[in-house]
Write a protein that holds these residues in place. Structure first.
Motif, mmCIF file in Angstrom:
data_model
loop_
_atom_site.group_PDB
_atom_site.id
_atom_site.type_symbol
_atom_site.label_atom_id
_atom_site.label_comp_id
_atom_site.label_asym_id
_atom_site.label_seq_id
_atom_site.Cartn_x
_atom_site.Cartn_y
_atom_site.Cartn_z
ATOM 1 N N GLY A 181 41.639 22.220 22.739
ATOM 2 C CA GLY A 181 41.440 20.885 21.835
ATOM 3 C C GLY A 181 40.083 20.589 21.222
ATOM 4 N N VAL A 182 40.139 20.052 20.272
ATOM 5 C CA VAL A 182 38.797 19.420 19.811
ATOM 6 C C VAL A 182 38.896 17.817 19.379
ATOM 7 C CG1 VAL A 182 39.243 20.268 17.468
ATOM 8 C CG2 VAL A 182 36.803 19.563 18.230
ATOM 9 N N ASP A 183 37.935 16.892 19.803
ATOM 10 C CA ASP A 183 38.053 15.656 19.540
ATOM 11 C C ASP A 183 36.803 15.084 19.038
ATOM 12 O OD1 ASP A 183 40.834 15.144 20.977
ATOM 13 O OD2 ASP A 183 39.484 15.589 23.006
ATOM 14 N N HIS A 184 36.974 14.316 17.724
ATOM 15 C CA HIS A 184 35.815 13.916 17.266
ATOM 16 C C HIS A 184 35.879 12.232 17.153
ATOM 17 C CE1 HIS A 184 33.753 12.393 13.188
ATOM 18 N NE2 HIS A 184 32.967 12.649 13.921
ATOM 19 N N ASP A 185 34.729 11.708 17.904
ATOM 20 C CA ASP A 185 34.510 10.192 17.551
ATOM 21 C C ASP A 185 33.484 9.925 16.654
ATOM 22 O OD1 ASP A 185 33.425 7.435 18.062
ATOM 23 O OD2 ASP A 185 34.731 7.591 20.060
ATOM 24 N N ALA A 186 33.950 9.284 15.466
ATOM 25 C CA ALA A 186 32.957 9.084 14.315
ATOM 26 C C ALA A 186 32.042 8.086 14.717
ATOM 27 C CB ALA A 186 33.842 8.741 13.047
ATOM 28 N N GLU A 187 32.424 6.683 15.286
ATOM 29 C CA GLU A 187 31.561 5.813 15.757
ATOM 30 C C GLU A 187 30.469 6.190 16.579
ATOM 31 O OE1 GLU A 187 31.875 1.347 17.632
ATOM 32 O OE2 GLU A 187 33.525 2.594 17.089
ATOM 33 N N PRO A 205 33.005 17.637 10.890
ATOM 34 C CA PRO A 205 32.222 17.795 12.123
ATOM 35 C C PRO A 205 33.302 18.534 13.203
ATOM 36 C CG PRO A 205 33.606 15.658 11.815
ATOM 37 C CD PRO A 205 33.766 16.296 10.591
ATOM 38 N N GLU A 206 34.369 18.688 13.178
ATOM 39 C CA GLU A 206 35.024 19.597 14.040
ATOM 40 C C GLU A 206 34.793 20.844 13.835
ATOM 41 O OE1 GLU A 206 36.515 17.322 12.333
ATOM 42 O OE2 GLU A 206 37.946 15.936 13.731
ATOM 43 N N MET A 264 31.328 8.532 7.532
ATOM 44 C CA MET A 264 32.569 8.758 7.403
ATOM 45 C C MET A 264 32.907 10.587 7.159
ATOM 46 S SD MET A 264 35.269 7.155 5.003
ATOM 47 C CE MET A 264 34.957 5.552 5.840
ATOM 48 N N ALA A 265 33.811 10.952 7.785
ATOM 49 C CA ALA A 265 34.026 12.385 7.524
ATOM 50 C C ALA A 265 34.657 12.445 6.257
ATOM 51 C CB ALA A 265 34.854 13.066 8.721
ATOM 52 N N ALA A 266 34.373 13.531 5.412
ATOM 53 C CA ALA A 266 35.090 14.008 4.155
ATOM 54 C C ALA A 266 36.388 14.465 4.280
ATOM 55 C CB ALA A 266 34.385 14.464 3.329
ATOM 56 N N ASN A 267 37.299 14.198 3.368
ATOM 57 C CA ASN A 267 38.711 14.847 3.499
ATOM 58 C C ASN A 267 38.297 16.328 2.819
ATOM 59 O OD1 ASN A 267 40.230 12.655 4.402
ATOM 60 N ND2 ASN A 267 40.092 11.971 2.348
ATOM 61 N N LEU A 268 39.308 17.192 3.309
ATOM 62 C CA LEU A 268 39.222 18.513 2.572
ATOM 63 C C LEU A 268 39.613 18.431 1.064
ATOM 64 C CD1 LEU A 268 41.024 20.946 5.159
ATOM 65 C CD2 LEU A 268 38.512 20.481 4.931
ATOM 66 N N SER A 269 38.632 19.038 0.419
ATOM 67 C CA SER A 269 38.787 19.039 -1.051
ATOM 68 C C SER A 269 39.059 20.438 -1.702
ATOM 69 C CB SER A 269 37.666 18.562 -1.552
ATOM 70 O OG SER A 269 37.545 18.772 -3.059
#
Length: 275
Positions: free
Chosen positions: A86-92, A65-66, A1-6
């Protein structure tokens, strides 16, 4: 799972040590045979596409990831400012697709791909050196007092390195202030995440310093130079080719930075010493 910006009061982006999926608790035995439990960093594959073409699969901790994809392509000379639509990320699926309005010259670059000595994304294209032709970095002054302040701040920042180890960090800094702190299992990944952030934000590199925990190899120096950053600092040591390239492009190169001790092998004339 991608992390949120901290974020914190000191950073625009900082390590998110509490993000789900970046570490895992593992049990084992120590040298005395006693049961131990510790955190270890996760690593997972991320495949980067440029439009419809698969470029590389990187082993990464999975956060940002992006930014990793954008920065990797930019540092390989395959993505320039203003080209991305554009940039698209598919985590699955573990895939990032970076899109541009038209085709790029990536086919020729893929034909010249070579393997370097680096870890994780240790891939560099043979014509990266071409991007250095005629490149001269700005002769930005570097205050030694700022280096001391940066080392102290960065080394005491909560991070995955302090929590679990087995990871590299790269920090974009300005003067004595660390701005963007990225981590990953490979030092190249961490640098590429910073490059991706700079590309997305349109950050001006002229007054910046890049601080890394990794070795100052030729590829690290090339990436820093292509990002337009005039100073590169590391806790670790140098390679001869890294020093040679730094001197060629006018990069201030500082290694073995421990507390208030360091060695500068390129650009020492741009250092400002405390009075």
């Amino acid at each position: 799972m991608a992390a949120n910006l901290s974020t914190s009061s000191n950073y625009l982006v900082a390590p998110d040590t509490g993000a789900e999926g970046l570490t895992r608790r593992v049990t084992g035995r120590d040298q005395e045979g006693r049961a131990v439990e510790m955190q270890v960093v996760e690593e997972r594959p991320l495949t980067i596409y440029l439009n419809r073409t698969e470029i590389v699969t990187a082993m990464t901790i999975g956060d940002h990831p992006e930014l990793l994809a954008m920065g990797f392509l930019a540092n390989q000379g395959m993505l320039r400012p203003g080209e991305m639509t554009g940039v698209d990320h598919d985590a699955e699926l573990g895939v990032v697709v970076v899109r541009t309005a038209g085709e790029t010259d990536y086919e020729a670059k893929l034909g010249r791909k070579v393997r370097t000595s680096g870890c994780a994304v240790g891939t560099v294209f043979g014509d990266m050196m071409e991007g250095l032709e005629g490149l001269t970095l700005p002769a930005t002054r570097v205050k030694v007092a700022d280096l001391y302040a940066l080392a102290k701040e960065i080394n005491t920042t909560p991070s995955l390195y302090l929590e679990a180890g087995a990871i590299h960090g790269t920090v974009l800094c300005e003067g004595p202030q660390p701005l963007v702190y990225m981590e990953d299992v490979g030092r190249h990944n961490a640098v590429d995440k910073v490059a991706g952030w700079m590309l997305r934000e349109g950050a001006d590199p002229d007054s910046k310093t890049l601080y890394t925990t990794g070795r100052l190899t030729s590829e690290m120096v090339i990436k820093c130079a292509l990002m337009g950053i005039p100073a590169l600092v590391s806790r670790s040591g140098f390679t001869a080719w890294g020093v040679e390239i730094a001197r060629q492009v006018g990069l201030t190169l500082i290694g073995r930075m421990r507390g208030e001790r360091f060695v500068c092998l390129s650009g020492e004339e741009r250092l400002e010493w405390p009075k």
